[in-house]
Design a protein around this motif. Sequence first.
Motif, mmCIF file in Angstrom:
data_model
loop_
_atom_site.group_PDB
_atom_site.id
_atom_site.type_symbol
_atom_site.label_atom_id
_atom_site.label_comp_id
_atom_site.label_asym_id
_atom_site.label_seq_id
_atom_site.Cartn_x
_atom_site.Cartn_y
_atom_site.Cartn_z
ATOM 1 N N ASN A 36 50.591 43.788 44.075
ATOM 2 C CA ASN A 36 49.304 43.162 43.724
ATOM 3 C C ASN A 36 48.732 42.393 44.914
ATOM 4 O O ASN A 36 47.536 42.467 45.194
ATOM 5 N N ALA A 37 49.593 41.653 45.597
ATOM 6 C CA ALA A 37 49.139 40.859 46.742
ATOM 7 C C ALA A 37 48.613 41.767 47.847
ATOM 8 O O ALA A 37 47.575 41.492 48.469
ATOM 9 N N ALA A 40 45.248 43.227 46.788
ATOM 10 C CA ALA A 40 44.181 42.235 46.919
ATOM 11 C C ALA A 40 43.779 42.075 48.380
ATOM 12 O O ALA A 40 42.592 41.914 48.705
ATOM 13 N N LYS A 43 41.844 45.224 49.450
ATOM 14 C CA LYS A 43 40.484 45.193 48.902
ATOM 15 C C LYS A 43 39.590 44.355 49.795
ATOM 16 O O LYS A 43 38.455 44.731 50.084
ATOM 17 N N ASP A 77 49.050 35.386 49.005
ATOM 18 C CA ASP A 77 48.247 36.323 49.801
ATOM 19 C C ASP A 77 46.922 35.693 50.176
ATOM 20 O O ASP A 77 46.540 34.660 49.642
ATOM 21 N N VAL A 80 41.492 39.038 48.024
ATOM 22 C CA VAL A 80 40.203 38.755 47.369
ATOM 23 C C VAL A 80 40.243 37.567 46.404
ATOM 24 O O VAL A 80 39.206 36.976 46.114
ATOM 25 N N GLY A 81 41.426 37.220 45.899
ATOM 26 C CA GLY A 81 41.483 36.139 44.916
ATOM 27 C C GLY A 81 40.827 36.536 43.606
ATOM 28 O O GLY A 81 40.376 37.675 43.445
ATOM 29 N N MET A 82 40.766 35.580 42.647
ATOM 30 C CA MET A 82 40.136 35.876 41.356
ATOM 31 C C MET A 82 39.242 34.721 40.936
ATOM 32 O O MET A 82 39.579 33.560 41.163
ATOM 33 N N TYR A 90 41.423 40.197 33.652
ATOM 34 C CA TYR A 90 42.570 40.975 34.151
ATOM 35 C C TYR A 90 43.918 40.415 33.733
ATOM 36 O O TYR A 90 44.905 41.133 33.685
ATOM 37 N N ILE A 91 43.949 39.116 33.485
ATOM 38 C CA ILE A 91 45.252 38.531 33.156
ATOM 39 C C ILE A 91 45.355 38.207 31.666
ATOM 40 O O ILE A 91 46.359 38.515 31.028
ATOM 41 N N LEU A 119 51.424 46.146 33.065
ATOM 42 C CA LEU A 119 51.992 44.804 32.951
ATOM 43 C C LEU A 119 52.561 44.276 34.256
ATOM 44 O O LEU A 119 53.415 43.418 34.245
ATOM 45 N N PHE A 121 51.831 42.248 36.592
ATOM 46 C CA PHE A 121 51.885 40.803 36.760
ATOM 47 C C PHE A 121 52.854 40.162 35.774
ATOM 48 O O PHE A 121 53.637 39.281 36.117
ATOM 49 N N THR A 167 45.471 34.120 46.742
ATOM 50 C CA THR A 167 46.202 33.817 45.512
ATOM 51 C C THR A 167 47.646 33.413 45.805
ATOM 52 O O THR A 167 48.310 34.036 46.634
#
Length: 687
Positions: A36-37, A40, A43, A77, A80-82, A90-91, A119, A121, A167
């Motif tokens: 995921n990191a 992100a 991206k 990371d 892009v962050g959230m 997303y979470i 799943l 995360f 993040t």
Amino acid sequence: MAQKGNIGVTSENIFPVIKKFLYSDHEIFLRELISNAVDATQKLKTLSSVGEYKGELDDLKVEVLIDSKEGTLTIRDKGVGMTSEEIDRYINQIAFSGAEEFLEKYKDDANAIIGHFGLGFYSSFMVSKKVEIFTKSYKEDAQAMHWSCDGNPEYVLEACEKANRGTDIVLHIDEENKDFLENARIEGLLKKYCKFLPISIVLGKKKERKDGKEVETSEDNVINNINPAWTRKPSDLQEDDYKNFYQELYPYTSDPLFHIHLNVDYPFNLTGILYFPKVKSNLDLQRNKIQLYCNQVFVTDSVEGIVPDFLTLLHGVIDSPDIPLNVSRSYLQSDQNVKKISNHITKKVADSLNDIFKNNRLQFEEKWDSLRLFIVYGMLSDEKFYDRAKNFVLLKNVDGKYFTFEEYKQLIELNQKDKDDTLIYLYSNDAEAQHSYIEAAKNKGYDVLLLDGQLDVHWINQLEQKLEKTRFVRVDSDVVEKLILKADAEKVTFTDEQRSCLTTVFSSQLPKVEKTEFLVTFENLGSSAQPIVLTQNEFMRRMKDMTAVQGGGMMNFYGEMPDSFNLVINSAHPLIESVLEKEENSCQEKTSPLLVQIAELETRRSSLKESHKDKKDEEIPIPEKEEITQIDEKIAKLSADKKVILEAFAAEEKTVRQLIDLALLSNNMLKGEALAQFVKRSIEMIK
Ligand code: ADP
């Protein structure tokens, strides 16, 4: 104001599921979070390259931080962050319908569950009592957010202070999983899953030895190589780059024979490098050396079902975003995409081998001994591969010369056809032990193949089916004159009585060899051939060999059988003629009267039998029945007497044992005490 809510699980609370069902593969949480990191981060790079993000990029590494005092593991990371909405979407919302059935089916397969429900995360809850997210989106004026959840469906989402974009995922590791706070454990996992990720993964600082102590340097401890060879263009790589990459994958192994760089973008995406390992012997083959990646994330190194079985003998890397990785193994094996990929790899491997064969035959021959097990295995297990390989597969003869099927056929076509026009391929599976047979065949102008590989027994069967009018015959399976029958053999001129006497004489001198049987037979091999030859029936021997390779089942029957050899007596050899003559001279006087009696008894017996022919058992007079029994007993007694006489002769006549021993000797079967006696006897006979 902090937002509170329940995580949107539609059917069931997800946390017990994660804890209960995902016990087997706990460690993959790290792979999921790092993926995921990395996503992100990539991206953000993409956004920057298309001009949607105008800020700085800095050093876009992903950091893994262990705080053993606090009991936390953080994945950080600068991607892009959230935003708050994105966390919500997303979470907080997890589509989770139809779960029970699926979970029951795949309860031991964390990969399948994670993949099915997206799943990634949430796999962090496999090892954490509480998880926090600190995140700040790349978007202008974005508010940094803090999300936290302690393992029940309730979460808290609130604004927070965070200086930098990106993040932090903070895991509060639970009691049972404290090992994930050990540096060595985490480093091991990162090396396993993240070795070739495209963004630098950093775990602490590099250490060095100073004055006998380990001290931290200021340099980042980067785990991965972000540009592994398979992601680069083949035209940018030298031979050494491939070798170095091999060493990176398998440190301290000897260099591979050659490599194949896979690079497919239609109808699916696949990159990779496959290596042919150098195999020193049949035994040191190692499966599961191929590593499977999905966009540079390590997924597995057990690739059965994904690549064809025989390719699992190769080493290297396959990377494809099109292999559905987060699903169960049984699903993978039936997936059409996977089948296509697997067929394609087979084709590529065959093509590459064909190229090497065509462009550099010498090199191909030099490496053949290492290659052949792999190629033969491929031919046996995959029809399509057989069809491709038949053009470059090599046959090696006992002199170390190599031939293609076509070349070999031409070589033996003139000389090795039998009377039925079948082409006979002579072979040896042990050039040392079968030396005398090989020599005999060569003297007749035949060529002998060396087929001493682990799978050759099976391969021979396959070739007999595939190659037209072809039979494989091992050099020691018959006397050389009969290996390739060109015409009907010369007749043996001995009478039945002579055969019977010689059989008794020679049988009596055969040594006892454990689990071995000898059967005395007669052939007219001509006066210049050996007086006695030991042969082994091709069919029986092959059955035994197959059992040795496979074991079990019906085949076991053959495995239990003793080795059976024919002791072939050459009726045309002067030494055999002379043994017969001596036997007749010294025994006939004593055996003739016995034979006369036996003949008389047999005549009487036949006439009795003749008169009983049309009678039922109860109609035969009892005295006549008794007489037959007595005759049988008498014949047995007389035959036994005759046998004693012949055996006494055989024991005295040294030539008999000497001839047998010579035959055993050329078969490598004369050992120990018997060998010592042979030597002693030979010296006496020379004197
Ligand atoms: P998946 O990655 O399979 O979609 P996850 O549960 O792992 O499922 O993640 C859900 C979503 O959360 C991701 O698709 C992404 O949008 C977001 N996300 C997760 N981790 C991060 C991160 N470190 N930075 C930015 N977004 C993230």
